[in-house]
Scaffold this active site. Sequence first.
Site, PDB file in Angstrom:
ATOM      1  N   GLY A 186     -17.891  -3.293  -3.411  1.00 28.01           N
ATOM      2  CA  GLY A 186     -17.696  -2.106  -2.588  1.00 28.01           C
ATOM      3  C   GLY A 186     -17.170  -0.922  -3.379  1.00 28.01           C
ATOM      4  O   GLY A 186     -17.653   0.204  -3.218  1.00 28.01           O
ATOM      5  N   ALA A 187     -16.197  -1.172  -4.256  1.00 30.35           N
ATOM      6  CA  ALA A 187     -15.671  -0.084  -5.079  1.00 30.35           C
ATOM      7  C   ALA A 187     -16.735   0.418  -6.043  1.00 30.35           C
ATOM      8  O   ALA A 187     -16.853   1.620  -6.290  1.00 30.35           O
ATOM      9  CB  ALA A 187     -14.439  -0.563  -5.856  1.00 30.35           C
ATOM     10  N   ALA A 230     -20.078  -4.301  -9.174  1.00 33.37           N
ATOM     11  CA  ALA A 230     -21.093  -3.834  -8.224  1.00 33.37           C
ATOM     12  C   ALA A 230     -20.711  -4.167  -6.790  1.00 33.37           C
ATOM     13  O   ALA A 230     -21.567  -4.296  -5.922  1.00 33.37           O
ATOM     14  CB  ALA A 230     -22.452  -4.447  -8.571  1.00 33.37           C
ATOM     15  N   ASP A 256     -13.879   7.072  -0.285  1.00 33.53           N
ATOM     16  CA  ASP A 256     -13.667   6.450  -1.597  1.00 33.53           C
ATOM     17  C   ASP A 256     -14.519   7.134  -2.670  1.00 33.53           C
ATOM     18  O   ASP A 256     -14.043   7.428  -3.766  1.00 33.53           O
ATOM     19  CB  ASP A 256     -14.022   4.961  -1.552  1.00 33.53           C
ATOM     20  N   GLY A 303      -6.645   5.118 -12.411  1.00 37.22           N
ATOM     21  CA  GLY A 303      -7.119   4.948 -11.040  1.00 37.22           C
ATOM     22  C   GLY A 303      -6.316   5.688  -9.993  1.00 37.22           C
ATOM     23  O   GLY A 303      -6.664   5.674  -8.808  1.00 37.22           O
ATOM     24  N   THR A 333      -9.579  -1.159   4.755  1.00 34.24           N
ATOM     25  CA  THR A 333      -9.686  -1.660   3.394  1.00 34.24           C
ATOM     26  C   THR A 333     -10.125  -3.120   3.412  1.00 34.24           C
ATOM     27  O   THR A 333     -10.440  -3.673   4.462  1.00 34.24           O
ATOM     28  CB  THR A 333      -8.363  -1.437   2.626  1.00 34.24           C
ATOM     29  N   SER A 375       0.817  -1.208   0.000  1.00 33.50           N
ATOM     30  CA  SER A 375       0.000   0.000   0.000  1.00 33.50           C
ATOM     31  C   SER A 375       0.856   1.266   0.000  1.00 33.50           C
ATOM     32  O   SER A 375       1.865   1.362   0.706  1.00 33.50           O
ATOM     33  CB  SER A 375      -0.912   0.015   1.229  1.00 33.50           C
ATOM     34  N   LEU A 376       0.427   2.247  -0.785  1.00 36.64           N
ATOM     35  CA  LEU A 376       1.096   3.547  -0.825  1.00 36.64           C
ATOM     36  C   LEU A 376       0.474   4.540   0.164  1.00 36.64           C
ATOM     37  O   LEU A 376       0.949   5.664   0.303  1.00 36.64           O
ATOM     38  CB  LEU A 376       1.021   4.133  -2.242  1.00 36.64           C
ATOM     39  N   ASN A 410     -14.249   3.472   4.967  1.00 39.03           N
ATOM     40  CA  ASN A 410     -12.814   3.337   4.714  1.00 39.03           C
ATOM     41  C   ASN A 410     -11.974   4.229   5.626  1.00 39.03           C
ATOM     42  O   ASN A 410     -10.753   4.168   5.578  1.00 39.03           O
ATOM     43  CB  ASN A 410     -12.480   3.628   3.237  1.00 39.03           C
ATOM     44  N   LYS A 440     -14.337  -3.309   5.152  1.00 34.49           N
ATOM     45  CA  LYS A 440     -15.081  -2.061   5.006  1.00 34.49           C
ATOM     46  C   LYS A 440     -16.540  -2.173   5.456  1.00 34.49           C
ATOM     47  O   LYS A 440     -17.117  -1.195   5.932  1.00 34.49           O
ATOM     48  CB  LYS A 440     -15.026  -1.568   3.559  1.00 34.49           C
TER      49      LYS A 440
END
Length: 286
Positions: free
Chosen positions: A140-141, A138, A113, A252, A73, A21-22, A98, A77
């Site tokens: 969580g994102a 369809a 998000d 993204g 994450t 993760s960044l 989040n 979530k």
Amino acid sequence: MAETLLKPLKAGLIGADIQASLTPAMHMQEGAAQGLDYAYELIDLTSLNATPADLSRLIEDAEVRGLAGLNITHPCKQRVIPLLDNLSPEARALGAVNTVVLKGGRRFGHNTDWWGFAESFRRGLPQADLSSAVQLGAGGAGAATAYAILTLGLDRLTVFDREHERAVDLAEAMSALFPGAVITAGSDLAASMQGASGLIHATPTGMAKYPGVPLPPDLLESRHWVAEIVYFPLETELLRQARARGCRTLDGGGMAVFQAVGAFRLITGMEPDASRMLMHFKTMTT
């Protein structure tokens, strides 16, 4: 500079397989630029040999250790919601959190998000035709991107998912929130793309672990805009195919940065420099 800005601040990210993760770097770099002694840690379920069932214990431990907030994450979530004292309207609407602010012994759940995608879209695809769009995914994102694009004024959204019932559920949930829009679960992707002005991709397809494209590239036409949520890699096969056909595209990275911008604001109570965070993100991904 006020003394409070120099006060140490701790936060963390809870999720599974998050070592790449960044998010910690984005938070700590911006914190340092703002004069904060900001420590941001990874609370990786995989590394800890833990499961989402341990979430309550992990949050309690974070509170005991004085963390000011947590990012949440996959796969936590939704699972975190029963453990919170308060939800923002957006988190409640999306059924996903989040960002958790830990303050005064209470836990406040937020969702940045959706705002991250909306802000990235607003900046990266100005004047995009919002008459009709197809969304792939369809989960969580997908709930966050659907909420975002409808907030921006999309008139018609057609949702597709490998599990058709998930698409139906998301369409129904968004229809209740945005009664002025037409939101449906799609059954014929080719026909829907013919009538759409844009495409939102909200599945993992295109990530290193899930290579490929999420739809037949020939369905893309130059009139389409294409918005991606995958940012590992930034240049997905979908974006390459879309650009080759003359489509306007959005990678993204913006969503990743702006969700962090929103989370930084909530956790620290300070206003982040979004342009500086974007520049820092680019140095880590190019």
